[in-house]
Every structure is written in C-alpha cells, then in structure tokens.
Design a protein around this motif. Structure first.
Motif, PDB file in Angstrom:
ATOM      1  N   GLY A 373       2.672 -13.857 -19.543  1.00  0.00           N
ATOM      2  CA  GLY A 373       3.393 -13.926 -18.280  1.00  0.00           C
ATOM      3  C   GLY A 373       3.406 -12.655 -17.473  1.00  0.00           C
ATOM      4  N   PHE A 374       2.623 -11.651 -17.877  1.00  0.00           N
ATOM      5  CA  PHE A 374       2.640 -10.376 -17.149  1.00  0.00           C
ATOM      6  C   PHE A 374       2.066 -10.551 -15.743  1.00  0.00           C
ATOM      7  CE2 PHE A 374       0.218  -6.750 -15.588  1.00  0.00           C
ATOM      8  CZ  PHE A 374       1.191  -5.768 -15.568  1.00  0.00           C
ATOM      9  N   THR A 375       2.672  -9.878 -14.780  1.00  0.00           N
ATOM     10  CA  THR A 375       2.103  -9.751 -13.449  1.00  0.00           C
ATOM     11  C   THR A 375       2.468  -8.380 -12.919  1.00  0.00           C
ATOM     12  OG1 THR A 375       1.840 -10.809 -11.285  1.00  0.00           O
ATOM     13  CG2 THR A 375       4.063 -10.705 -12.174  1.00  0.00           C
ATOM     14  N   ALA A 376       1.772  -7.924 -11.901  1.00  0.00           N
ATOM     15  CA  ALA A 376       2.009  -6.592 -11.339  1.00  0.00           C
ATOM     16  C   ALA A 376       2.644  -6.720  -9.963  1.00  0.00           C
ATOM     17  CB  ALA A 376       0.687  -5.813 -11.234  1.00  0.00           C
ATOM     18  N   PRO A 377       3.498  -5.768  -9.579  1.00  0.00           N
ATOM     19  CA  PRO A 377       4.108  -5.812  -8.244  1.00  0.00           C
ATOM     20  C   PRO A 377       3.048  -5.701  -7.151  1.00  0.00           C
ATOM     21  CG  PRO A 377       5.243  -4.233  -9.670  1.00  0.00           C
ATOM     22  CD  PRO A 377       3.987  -4.632 -10.374  1.00  0.00           C
ATOM     23  N   ALA A 378       3.404  -6.129  -5.956  1.00  0.00           N
ATOM     24  CA  ALA A 378       2.510  -6.005  -4.815  1.00  0.00           C
ATOM     25  C   ALA A 378       2.116  -4.554  -4.612  1.00  0.00           C
ATOM     26  CB  ALA A 378       3.188  -6.535  -3.550  1.00  0.00           C
ATOM     27  N   GLY A 379       0.840  -4.333  -4.345  1.00  0.00           N
ATOM     28  CA  GLY A 379       0.346  -2.981  -4.120  1.00  0.00           C
ATOM     29  C   GLY A 379      -0.407  -2.419  -5.303  1.00  0.00           C
ATOM     30  N   TYR A 380      -0.186  -2.985  -6.484  1.00  0.00           N
ATOM     31  CA  TYR A 380      -0.919  -2.540  -7.668  1.00  0.00           C
ATOM     32  C   TYR A 380      -2.147  -3.427  -7.871  1.00  0.00           C
ATOM     33  CZ  TYR A 380       2.988   0.400  -9.012  1.00  0.00           C
ATOM     34  OH  TYR A 380       3.954   1.377  -9.034  1.00  0.00           O
ATOM     35  N   ARG A 381      -3.139  -2.904  -8.550  1.00  0.00           N
ATOM     36  CA  ARG A 381      -4.334  -3.694  -8.840  1.00  0.00           C
ATOM     37  C   ARG A 381      -4.060  -4.653  -9.986  1.00  0.00           C
ATOM     38  NH1 ARG A 381      -9.568   0.129  -9.004  1.00  0.00           N
ATOM     39  NH2 ARG A 381     -10.511  -1.872  -9.542  1.00  0.00           N
ATOM     40  N   LEU A 382      -4.646  -5.825  -9.896  1.00  0.00           N
ATOM     41  CA  LEU A 382      -4.523  -6.853 -10.926  1.00  0.00           C
ATOM     42  C   LEU A 382      -5.807  -7.654 -10.890  1.00  0.00           C
ATOM     43  CD1 LEU A 382      -2.396  -8.019 -12.961  1.00  0.00           C
ATOM     44  CD2 LEU A 382      -1.912  -9.736 -11.225  1.00  0.00           C
ATOM     45  N   GLU A 383      -6.645  -7.509 -11.913  1.00  0.00           N
ATOM     46  CA  GLU A 383      -7.952  -8.150 -11.913  1.00  0.00           C
ATOM     47  C   GLU A 383      -8.165  -8.924 -13.206  1.00  0.00           C
ATOM     48  OE1 GLU A 383     -10.085  -4.706  -9.180  1.00  0.00           O
ATOM     49  OE2 GLU A 383     -11.086  -5.392 -11.003  1.00  0.00           O
ATOM     50  N   ARG A 384      -9.102  -9.831 -13.168  1.00  0.00           N
ATOM     51  CA  ARG A 384      -9.394 -10.637 -14.343  1.00  0.00           C
ATOM     52  C   ARG A 384      -9.989  -9.777 -15.454  1.00  0.00           C
ATOM     53  NH1 ARG A 384      -9.031 -15.997 -13.259  1.00  0.00           N
ATOM     54  NH2 ARG A 384      -9.286 -16.688 -11.099  1.00  0.00           N
ATOM     55  N   ALA A 385      -9.527 -10.025 -16.671  1.00  0.00           N
ATOM     56  CA  ALA A 385     -10.162  -9.441 -17.855  1.00  0.00           C
ATOM     57  C   ALA A 385     -11.272 -10.384 -18.310  1.00  0.00           C
ATOM     58  CB  ALA A 385      -9.135  -9.247 -18.961  1.00  0.00           C
ATOM     59  N   GLN A 386     -12.020  -9.972 -19.330  1.00  0.00           N
ATOM     60  CA  GLN A 386     -13.099 -10.815 -19.831  1.00  0.00           C
ATOM     61  C   GLN A 386     -12.625 -11.773 -20.916  1.00  0.00           C
ATOM     62  OE1 GLN A 386     -16.864  -8.986 -20.678  1.00  0.00           O
ATOM     63  NE2 GLN A 386     -16.753  -7.600 -18.917  1.00  0.00           N
ATOM     64  N   VAL A 387     -11.322 -11.721 -21.247  1.00  0.00           N
ATOM     65  CA  VAL A 387     -10.756 -12.659 -22.222  1.00  0.00           C
ATOM     66  C   VAL A 387      -9.562 -13.360 -21.584  1.00  0.00           C
ATOM     67  CG1 VAL A 387     -11.553 -11.428 -24.265  1.00  0.00           C
ATOM     68  CG2 VAL A 387      -9.380 -10.800 -23.246  1.00  0.00           C
ATOM     69  N   GLU A 388      -9.365 -14.609 -21.948  1.00  0.00           N
ATOM     70  CA  GLU A 388      -8.248 -15.381 -21.419  1.00  0.00           C
ATOM     71  C   GLU A 388      -6.928 -14.785 -21.893  1.00  0.00           C
ATOM     72  OE1 GLU A 388      -8.162 -17.917 -19.288  1.00  0.00           O
ATOM     73  OE2 GLU A 388     -10.329 -17.741 -19.016  1.00  0.00           O
ATOM     74  N   GLY A 389      -5.927 -14.856 -21.028  1.00  0.00           N
ATOM     75  CA  GLY A 389      -4.608 -14.383 -21.403  1.00  0.00           C
ATOM     76  C   GLY A 389      -4.384 -12.901 -21.173  1.00  0.00           C
ATOM     77  N   CYS A 390      -5.373 -12.198 -20.615  1.00  0.00           N
ATOM     78  CA  CYS A 390      -5.246 -10.766 -20.336  1.00  0.00           C
ATOM     79  C   CYS A 390      -5.622 -10.494 -18.882  1.00  0.00           C
ATOM     80  CB  CYS A 390      -6.150  -9.931 -21.247  1.00  0.00           C
ATOM     81  SG  CYS A 390      -5.820 -10.115 -23.012  1.00  0.00           S
ATOM     82  N   VAL A 391      -5.125  -9.403 -18.349  1.00  0.00           N
ATOM     83  CA  VAL A 391      -5.507  -8.936 -17.022  1.00  0.00           C
ATOM     84  C   VAL A 391      -5.795  -7.442 -17.100  1.00  0.00           C
ATOM     85  CG1 VAL A 391      -4.210 -10.673 -15.743  1.00  0.00           C
ATOM     86  CG2 VAL A 391      -3.098  -8.517 -16.368  1.00  0.00           C
ATOM     87  N   LEU A 392      -6.475  -6.932 -16.085  1.00  0.00           N
ATOM     88  CA  LEU A 392      -6.702  -5.495 -15.942  1.00  0.00           C
ATOM     89  C   LEU A 392      -5.811  -5.012 -14.804  1.00  0.00           C
ATOM     90  CD1 LEU A 392     -10.611  -5.330 -16.200  1.00  0.00           C
ATOM     91  CD2 LEU A 392      -8.918  -5.164 -18.033  1.00  0.00           C
ATOM     92  N   THR A 393      -5.098  -3.915 -15.024  1.00  0.00           N
ATOM     93  CA  THR A 393      -4.127  -3.470 -14.033  1.00  0.00           C
ATOM     94  C   THR A 393      -3.939  -1.961 -14.116  1.00  0.00           C
ATOM     95  OG1 THR A 393      -1.852  -3.773 -13.239  1.00  0.00           O
ATOM     96  CG2 THR A 393      -2.184  -3.797 -15.621  1.00  0.00           C
ATOM     97  N   ASN A 394      -3.381  -1.379 -13.036  1.00  0.00           N
ATOM     98  CA  ASN A 394      -2.966   0.020 -13.072  1.00  0.00           C
ATOM     99  C   ASN A 394      -1.447   0.133 -13.011  1.00  0.00           C
ATOM    100  OD1 ASN A 394      -2.568  -0.728 -10.423  1.00  0.00           O
ATOM    101  ND2 ASN A 394      -3.992   0.743  -9.555  1.00  0.00           N
ATOM    102  N   PHE A 395      -0.770  -0.970 -13.281  1.00  0.00           N
ATOM    103  CA  PHE A 395       0.702  -0.971 -13.344  1.00  0.00           C
ATOM    104  C   PHE A 395       1.164  -0.964 -14.792  1.00  0.00           C
ATOM    105  CE2 PHE A 395       4.683  -3.406 -13.760  1.00  0.00           C
ATOM    106  CZ  PHE A 395       5.528  -2.549 -13.075  1.00  0.00           C
ATOM    107  N   GLU A 396       2.109  -0.070 -15.095  1.00  0.00           N
ATOM    108  CA  GLU A 396       2.736  -0.041 -16.410  1.00  0.00           C
ATOM    109  C   GLU A 396       4.229  -0.220 -16.235  1.00  0.00           C
ATOM    110  OE1 GLU A 396       1.738   3.317 -18.788  1.00  0.00           O
ATOM    111  OE2 GLU A 396      -0.390   3.269 -18.252  1.00  0.00           O
ATOM    112  N   ARG A 397       4.847  -0.994 -17.104  1.00  0.00           N
ATOM    113  CA  ARG A 397       6.294  -1.178 -17.023  1.00  0.00           C
ATOM    114  C   ARG A 397       6.996   0.137 -17.259  1.00  0.00           C
ATOM    115  NH1 ARG A 397       7.093  -6.556 -16.840  1.00  0.00           N
ATOM    116  NH2 ARG A 397       5.662  -7.921 -17.959  1.00  0.00           N
TER     117      ARG A 397
END
Length: 397
Positions: A373-397
């Motif tokens: 269920g992870f998502t990143a706030p507006a303005g951060y990058r959020l891209e598809r990973a090569q495996v299901e259930g993961c994303v690539l991002t520059n946002f850290e909680r």
C-alpha cells in the motif's frame, strides 16, 4: 501561538522562505503558460543594470525584477504590514544584509527581496534548514520552493505565477529537497553547495506552476494523474558501465569510496548490513560488487556502502523484495542497521546512511520500496519496479 514582527534585516529567513507556500491564493492565481517558462526567452542580464556585479540596493533589485514582472511600492521599513510575522528569529545565519518587499499587482501577491553578501552561505543555510525540516518529518519541505536566486540577491514571491514570470530570466529556483525532480525540457544547473539544484521549473500544488510536459501519473494505479510521475517508462535513472564508472559517479560527495574493496565475499558489520545476502552476488543478479568504507580491524567498521553493477535487475529486485518483506514482518519497520537498495538502470547502491541516500537521489537513483500500500506524496518520484508489489521512489517515510 505568540507572534512578533522581525525587526532586523538579518532576522532568520525560515518563515520568509516558506511564505510562498503559506500565502498561496489559488482563486486569484494567474493562468499558467503554454510551455516551459524559459522556452524562447532571451537570456536576461546576470545582475541588475546589465553587469556581473551584485546589486548595491534593494531599489536596484526592484528595477531588475520589473523587467520580468510587476514589483511596485518597494518597502524597506521593518514595520511594513506586507512583511510576515514570526515567532522564530535567529540572527546571522543567512548572510542577509538587507530586506524589503514589493507588490506584484498583476498577480496580487508580494515579493520578498533580500540582499545577500555571500550567496554560498545563504544556499548552505537553506540546505541545512531543508534537511532539518525533513528530519523532523516535513518531507515535502522545499519541493514547491519559490526561493529564487540571482547574483547577490534572493526573491521569494508569494504567487506561483510571479515565480514563473521570474524564471523566464536568468533567475533560478533553488531547491534542496532530494525528492525534487526536474522534468524534461527544463534547465537543471549546479548551485554553490552540494545536494541542491537550480532550475527554471516551478513546482506547485496549485497547478499554476511550470507545465510538466511528460503528462505524469501514478504508475501504481490506473487512476488520476499525479505530479512528478512518468506516463510510461522512467524519468531517468543512473547508469554506469563498470565499477570504476560507478565509483566515479557516486564519489566524492555522496559515497566516500576513498577506501574501496572489490570482492564477492559477504561483508557486513553489526552496524551495517547489506541488502545482498550471503548467497553471494551472482545469485542476486549482481555482476561486480565492491564495498566502500572502513572495514574495521583495530577499530569498529564504519561508513560502509556497497556498489553493484547489475546483470539481472529483476532478480536483484525480486530477492531484495523478499528480504525487505521478511524484515518488515516483525514490527512493520526495517531495522536501523539494514541498508536500503537504491537502483539505477544497471547499477545499485546499498546504504543505511540517510545523508548518503539523499545524495544518491540527486544522482537519479531510486529506492526499491515493497511495503504493502505504499505511495509517495505529490512532488516525489514514483516509478514502476521490475517486480510486482514494489515501486521505485525518492521518498522515505
């Protein structure tokens, strides 16, 4: 909250730099331009008066800003009602020698103006404050920056439209949030301090900033568009052809590789645990592997980071996903000693140092996040990973 007015020109800029966000009025914001602000615009002089010197007065800055936007009724009185109030004052940190305010009558907002005696000191103070805000949980701080720098002065407009008008010149937005990314078609220039950027792209929550021509959306859903995300593929990721190239890319300001050992052996310490497991790099899709930092001996190991060139990124991400989910299973959080995997197209870096990761985000590495269920706030990058259930991002909680 008890407020008091700033009475000195060297008062802290913390509330002033955030004024642009606090004072936004979307109902009266001007329409955004049809394309990048800088497209087709003739370069403006580097400083007021068409010289390469810093301005001698606030009036000189006003005259310069008026080439690009409305800047009327300049006020330098510390009691001017257009200046903000604050309960947080601290003198001497920002190299500010004078401040004033003018009104953009076209955009219906104020422009704060600062004379700066040492721009590197100012930019370092802004970077330090950004890191402090992020460390205290304000992860969005600086993503929507309207801190606009020139030679020897800074302008902070309250309205997004004013910022867009100003960056059509040689003035640039200063941003130090590692989550900020510049879309294709806009300038990205190096400021006087590391881990920051200068750009003619104005990011804004009100939708009145510079147009993102990449037609962004959230790749984790098929729902509404989300600023900062690519329609297809990626906004761009780091790449290197060898460990030597990777070392050069991440050194010296991001990862300290003064001491680097190229090895297939499993290297870890009680404080620094890599992502790639004991099975060895080949089993994880890693072609070559090195560890940077002090491996220990007479003293405890410290500053360990791992560099990987990757032959099979899907395998690496699949194994990293399994390891991450196993770590999260106990209490829903990663161990403090566990590294995070930041990937490029054919390279990866493993680090448990937040400052190192901030630098890597500036180099277009993204963190593999497999939290449900992870998502990143507006303005951060959020891209598809090569495996299901993961994303690539520059946002850290």
């Amino acid at each position: 909250m008890r407020f008091k007015r700033i009475l000195t020109a060297t008062a802290a800029l913390v509330p002033l730099i955030t004024l642009a966000t606090a004072c936004e009025d979307p109902d009266r914001a001007a329409p955004r331009p049809a394309g990048p602000a800088a497209a087709g615009a003739a370069p403006a002089p580097a400083a007021p008066g068409g010289t390469d010197r810093a301005p001698a007065s606030l009036a000189e800055v006003q005259a310069y800003l008026q080439k690009f936007t409305s800047c009327e009724r300049l006020g330098t009185d510390p009691n001017d009602s257009r200046l903000p109030a604050t309960d947080d004052t601290k003198d001497g940190d920002w190299a500010v020698t004078g401040r004033g305010v003018c009104t953009d009558v076209k955009r219906h907002g104020e422009i704060l103006i600062y004379l700066v005696s040492d721009m590197k000191t100012f930019q370092q103070a802004y970077y330090d404050h950004t890191m402090k805000e992020i460390g205290e949980g304000n992860g969005e701080f600086g993503i929507f920056s309207r801190t606009i720098v020139g030679k020897g002065f800074v302008a902070v407009p309250a309205k997004t439209g004013t910022a867009v008008d100003l960056v059509a010149s040689d003035l640039r937005v200063l941003t130090c949030n590692p989550g900020f990314s510049v879309p294709a078609g806009y300038k990205k220039e190096k400021p006087l301090v590391d881990h920051c950027g200068l750009t003619d792209f104005v990011s804004s929550k009100d939708g009145e900033g510079s147009r993102n021509l990449e037609v962004p959306h959230d790749p984790s859903t098929e729902g509404a568009e989300k600023p900062g995300q690519p329609a297809t593929g990626s906004l761009g990721l780091a790449s290197a052809g060898s460990l030597a190239e990777l070392k050069k890319l991440v050194s010296p300001h991001t990862v300290d590789c003064t001491s680097m050992a190229v090895t297939d052996e499993h290297v870890e310490s009680i404080d620094y645990q890599p992502v790639v497991g004991r099975e060895g790099p080949r089993a994880w899709g890693v072609r070559e592997r090195a560890v940077c930092g002090q491996l220990g001996g007479a003293q405890r190991a410290h500053d360990l980071n791992w560099l990987d060139t990757v032959s099979d990124m899907k395998t690496l991400q699949s194994r990293a996903k399994a390891a991450q989910l196993a770590d999260l299973a106990d209490d829903g959080r990663l161990r403090a000693t566990a590294s995070k995997l930041l990937v490029g197209t054919d390279v990866a870096v493993e680090s448990n140092n937040k400052d190192v990761r901030f630098g890597l985000y500036q180099l277009q590495f993204l963190y593999l996040n497999c939290e449900t269920g992870f998502t990143a706030p507006a303005g951060y990058r959020l891209e598809r990973a090569q495996v299901e259930g993961c994303v690539l991002t520059n946002f850290e909680r």
